[in-house]
Design an enzyme around this catalytic site. Structure first.
Site, short mmCIF file in Angstrom:
data_model
loop_
_atom_site.label_atom_id
_atom_site.label_comp_id
_atom_site.label_asym_id
_atom_site.label_seq_id
_atom_site.Cartn_x
_atom_site.Cartn_y
_atom_site.Cartn_z
N HIS A 1 73.08 118.54 19.78
CA HIS A 1 72.84 119.73 18.96
C HIS A 1 71.35 119.99 19.09
O HIS A 1 70.54 119.49 18.32
CB HIS A 1 73.23 119.45 17.50
CG HIS A 1 72.79 120.55 16.56
ND1 HIS A 1 73.25 121.84 16.62
CD2 HIS A 1 71.93 120.51 15.51
CE1 HIS A 1 72.70 122.55 15.66
NE2 HIS A 1 71.88 121.78 14.97
N ARG B 1 64.04 119.68 17.13
CA ARG B 1 64.83 118.84 16.24
C ARG B 1 64.48 117.36 16.45
O ARG B 1 64.48 116.57 15.53
CB ARG B 1 66.32 119.06 16.47
CG ARG B 1 66.77 120.47 16.06
CD ARG B 1 68.27 120.60 16.16
NE ARG B 1 68.71 121.96 15.84
CZ ARG B 1 68.97 122.88 16.76
NH1 ARG B 1 68.85 122.62 18.02
NH2 ARG B 1 69.37 124.08 16.38
N ALA C 1 80.28 128.04 17.37
CA ALA C 1 80.58 129.29 16.63
C ALA C 1 79.63 130.40 17.06
O ALA C 1 80.03 131.56 17.23
CB ALA C 1 80.47 129.05 15.13
N ARG C 2 78.35 130.04 17.26
CA ARG C 2 77.38 131.04 17.74
C ARG C 2 77.78 131.53 19.13
O ARG C 2 77.71 132.72 19.42
CB ARG C 2 75.98 130.41 17.81
CG ARG C 2 75.34 130.21 16.46
CD ARG C 2 74.02 129.44 16.58
NE ARG C 2 73.37 129.36 15.28
CZ ARG C 2 72.56 128.36 14.89
NH1 ARG C 2 72.31 127.37 15.72
NH2 ARG C 2 72.01 128.37 13.71
N HIS D 1 87.80 131.32 22.70
CA HIS D 1 87.79 129.85 22.69
C HIS D 1 86.66 129.39 23.59
O HIS D 1 86.66 129.69 24.79
CB HIS D 1 89.14 129.30 23.18
CG HIS D 1 90.22 129.58 22.20
ND1 HIS D 1 90.62 128.70 21.25
CD2 HIS D 1 90.93 130.72 22.00
CE1 HIS D 1 91.55 129.26 20.50
NE2 HIS D 1 91.76 130.48 20.94
N ASP E 1 76.94 125.58 16.88
CA ASP E 1 76.54 126.16 18.18
C ASP E 1 77.76 126.78 18.88
O ASP E 1 77.65 127.84 19.51
CB ASP E 1 75.93 125.08 19.09
CG ASP E 1 74.90 124.26 18.34
OD1 ASP E 1 73.73 124.33 18.67
OD2 ASP E 1 75.31 123.55 17.40
N SER F 1 77.82 116.97 12.19
CA SER F 1 78.26 118.38 12.31
C SER F 1 78.07 118.87 13.74
O SER F 1 78.74 119.80 14.18
CB SER F 1 77.50 119.27 11.33
OG SER F 1 76.12 119.14 11.54
N1 NAD Z 1 73.29 120.16 11.98
C1 NAD Z 1 73.11 121.47 11.80
O1 NAD Z 1 73.83 122.28 12.38
C2 NAD Z 1 72.01 121.92 10.86
C3 NAD Z 1 71.83 123.28 10.56
C4 NAD Z 1 70.84 123.64 9.65
C5 NAD Z 1 70.03 122.65 9.10
N2 NAD Z 1 70.21 121.35 9.43
C6 NAD Z 1 69.38 120.28 8.89
O2 NAD Z 1 69.76 120.03 7.55
C7 NAD Z 1 68.68 119.41 6.88
C8 NAD Z 1 68.45 120.10 5.54
O3 NAD Z 1 67.95 121.41 5.74
P1 NAD Z 1 67.58 122.30 4.46
O4 NAD Z 1 67.17 123.63 4.98
O5 NAD Z 1 68.65 122.21 3.43
O6 NAD Z 1 66.30 121.51 3.92
P2 NAD Z 1 65.72 121.55 2.45
O7 NAD Z 1 64.31 121.08 2.55
O8 NAD Z 1 65.98 122.88 1.81
O9 NAD Z 1 66.61 120.47 1.67
C9 NAD Z 1 66.50 119.10 1.89
C10 NAD Z 1 66.74 118.42 0.55
O10 NAD Z 1 66.76 117.01 0.80
C11 NAD Z 1 66.17 116.38 -0.34
N3 NAD Z 1 65.75 115.05 0.04
C12 NAD Z 1 64.75 114.67 0.88
N4 NAD Z 1 64.72 113.34 0.97
C13 NAD Z 1 65.72 112.85 0.19
C14 NAD Z 1 66.18 111.54 -0.11
N5 NAD Z 1 65.63 110.47 0.42
N6 NAD Z 1 67.24 111.44 -0.94
C15 NAD Z 1 67.83 112.52 -1.50
N7 NAD Z 1 67.42 113.78 -1.26
C16 NAD Z 1 66.37 113.93 -0.43
C17 NAD Z 1 65.00 117.31 -0.69
O11 NAD Z 1 64.59 117.10 -2.05
C18 NAD Z 1 65.63 118.69 -0.48
O12 NAD Z 1 66.22 119.22 -1.66
C19 NAD Z 1 67.49 119.48 7.85
O13 NAD Z 1 67.34 118.25 8.52
C20 NAD Z 1 67.91 120.57 8.82
O14 NAD Z 1 67.25 120.45 10.07
C21 NAD Z 1 71.20 120.97 10.28
#
Ligand code: NAD
Length: 315
Positions: A176, A89, A151-152, A169, A149, A144
């Site tokens: 993350h 990450r 929950a997992r 719990h 994590d 978030s």
């Molecule tokens: N925090 C968590 O628990 C957690 C869990 C899963 C995924 N994520 C993160 O969430 C993010 C999204 O994952 P995803 O699978 O949906 O990716 P994805 O590629 O499916 O979606 C990302 C979207 O962002 C858009 N985008 C990119 N740059 C942009 C900008 N400047 N302005 C507006 N839109 C823009 C893209 O067009 C795309 O539709 C990733 O960084 C991923 O690592 C976090």
């Protein structure tokens, strides 16, 4: 003035669109707006979701632009580059810092009243960046974090102990990511500490080795899912529904969201997950409790990992 149940989602990819579907089903929002640099994608997702409205609680769903942020109660940022197989990450950082800064500038030029939930990875670093560039009170911008994590962790403990996950719990704190920390000292099942539960029920052992193996599985979960299907989005969307609900319904829920440490647990200058009270103000306060010596050490190591990354990025 924010509308009390308006949710804007920036990024209509896997996570953003699945989260929209999740809150459409749960009835949490009255308005859901999807913003994406790929406007066609956002339009398509909104159209697809709208076709399910006959089966769902009433809600207006549309694709939009940043002007929609002016009246948003909650803005969820999922836009950015996503983790590639084998990529940590933290490797994503530089690519997503620039995206985060440009999105926050669009948001802050339209509102200062919404609560922002950062989801894009590395979520702790980007929560910090969003707080810095906005100048908003830190509690209004949260990540978030390790809600997913935790929950997992609860799911795997529930599977190990053959008990409903809702009776477990357990908290994961810190980054993350790879340095996250399981708080075994706070883990209990229906009030019975973990160390007593397994011997009491006589179903399984719970040795240090069992614990280490179980937590390895928690930590590796995202990597396994990304290897097998390219992205994770169902679990995180339900975690986001939970966080958004705590905000919109002013629940005072304890969630391990990513927060600015501001002296808690002896930490400064980083965002990372700690158990915190979440309500309509965002993060109301962090719950500070005594950790085991190993846990406290591991939390400080995790904070150092994040602090080192923050020190390298140009704001
Ligand atoms: N925090 C968590 O628990 C957690 C869990 C899963 C995924 N994520 C993160 O969430 C993010 C999204 O994952 P995803 O699978 O949906 O990716 P994805 O590629 O499916 O979606 C990302 C979207 O962002 C858009 N985008 C990119 N740059 C942009 C900008 N400047 N302005 C507006 N839109 C823009 C893209 O067009 C795309 O539709 C990733 O960084 C991923 O690592 C976090």
């Amino acid at each position: 003035m924010p509308k009390p149940r308006k949710v804007v989602i920036v990024g209509a990819g896997n996570v953003g669109s699945t989260f929209a579907y999740t809150i459409m089903r749960s009835g949490l929002a009255r308005e859901i707006v999807l913003i994406d640099m790929d406007r066609e994608r956002a339009e398509g997702e909104a159209m697809d979701l709208n076709h399910g409205l006959f089966f769902a609680p009433p809600v207006s769903i549309r694709a939009g632009d940043y002007d929609e942020c002016a009246e948003a109660a909650v803005i969820v940022i999922t836009a950015g580059a996503r983790q590639q197989p084998g990529e940590s990450r933290l490797d994503l950082v530089q690519r997503n810092v620039a995206i985060c800064k440009s999105i926050m500038s669009e948001i802050t030029s339209r509102t200062s009243e919404a609560i922002v939930i950062m989801v894009t990875n590395p979520v702790d670093v980007l929560t910090y960046v969003a707080q810095e560039v906005s100048g908003w009170p830190h509690g209004r911008i949260l990540g978030s974090g390790t809600v997913l994590d935790s929950a997992r962790f609860r799911y795997l403990l529930s599977d190990h102990c053959k008990v409903d996950p809702r009776n477990v719990h357990a908290y994961v704190i810190g980054e993350h990511g790879d340095s996250e920390v399981p708080v075994w000292s706070m883990t209990h099942i229906a009030g019975v500490p973990m160390s007593q539960y397994c011997p009491l029920t006589c179903r399984h052992t719970c040795t240090d080795q069992d614990r280490a193996a179980l937590f390895d599985e928690v930590r590796e979960s995202a990597y396994h899912i990304i290897e097998s299907k390219g992205a994770t989005y169902y679990g995180v969307s339900m975690a986001l529904d939970r966080i958004t609900s705590a905000i919109l319904r002013d629940e005072n829920s304890v969630l391990t969201v990513s927060v600015r440490a501001d002296g808690c647990y002896g930490l400064e200058g980083v965002c990372l997950s700690l158990p915190a009270i979440v309500n309509r103000n965002g993060v109301d306060r962090v719950i500070e409790t005594e950790l085991g010596a190993n846990e406290q050490e591991a939390l400080h190591r995790s904070a150092k990992v994040l602090g080192d990354v923050i020190a390298q990025i140009a704001l």
